[in-house]
Design a protein around this motif. Sequence first.
Motif: not given
Length: 291
Positions: A131-144
């Motif tokens: 129930g905690i406010p959230y943000s999902f950072l859906r990272n694609n792919w690191y060039l590294e």
Amino acid sequence: MKILVTGATGKLGSKVMETLLKTVPVSQLAVSVRNPEKAEGLRARGVEVRHGDFGQPETLDSAFSGIDRLLIISTVGDHETIMRQHTNAVVAAQRAQVKFIAYTSVTNASESNLFLAPAHRAREDAILNTGIPYSFLRNNWYLENETGSIQGVMAGAPWITSAGTGKVGWAPQQDYAEAAANVLTGSGHENTVYELSGKLMTQEELTSALGTVIGKVVPVQQVDDATYTDIMKGAEVPETYINMLVNMQKGIRDGELEIESNDLEKLLGRPSTPINEALNQIITLSSQIEN
């Protein structure tokens, strides 16, 4: 406001911290790390270093105490281990009454068939259940992640892939780190899902850009998964890593990273780093390490 970053001595976490240190008073920053001695550089700059080990839940209450905004950088390992560790973390965040959790997830986690997606989907759900406010950072792919292939090309090898015409939203880790830092420090990010991606490109488009940067044509060798596996074995890539690479190639081939989005650009307040510039940075860094 107190911000805490987990995994802050890792590759992504350290970049997030460097970004935060440019804009946030150091008194508002803390890190939670398994090995505090590895964070001595941050401590010397005034960052509060806390011992927090997701595998040792007894360390997490003190690690998360008094924290307003928390960035959980996803851990790696087998499904059972990472879920146990992640659950320890989100339950501790709930006990500590953390007000906001940002989590580094993977592209289209809620619907994707990518082999990485189920674990990220379950971890997103664990955060939702608090129930905690959230943000999902859906990272694609690191060039590294392509550094090994880039180094191979620099040494005269072809670009080996079984990804077919599947597209990837490559961007450098620094872009993803800055986006995460901006979510932690900005407003209006509660209960959000961001699909973070650079410009979608095929393997051929990426290698064309690489060829421009290094000044020569980069041959691309499209193979099947079995041949790809054999080539990786021949290059003495560790067996456990080969399985991940093959599954990743299949996921790309099946279009699992081909999610069109300008969320990264919006969070950065600028376009993602041009691919030629990002490739040049990786080549320069690789050369410095070798020397």
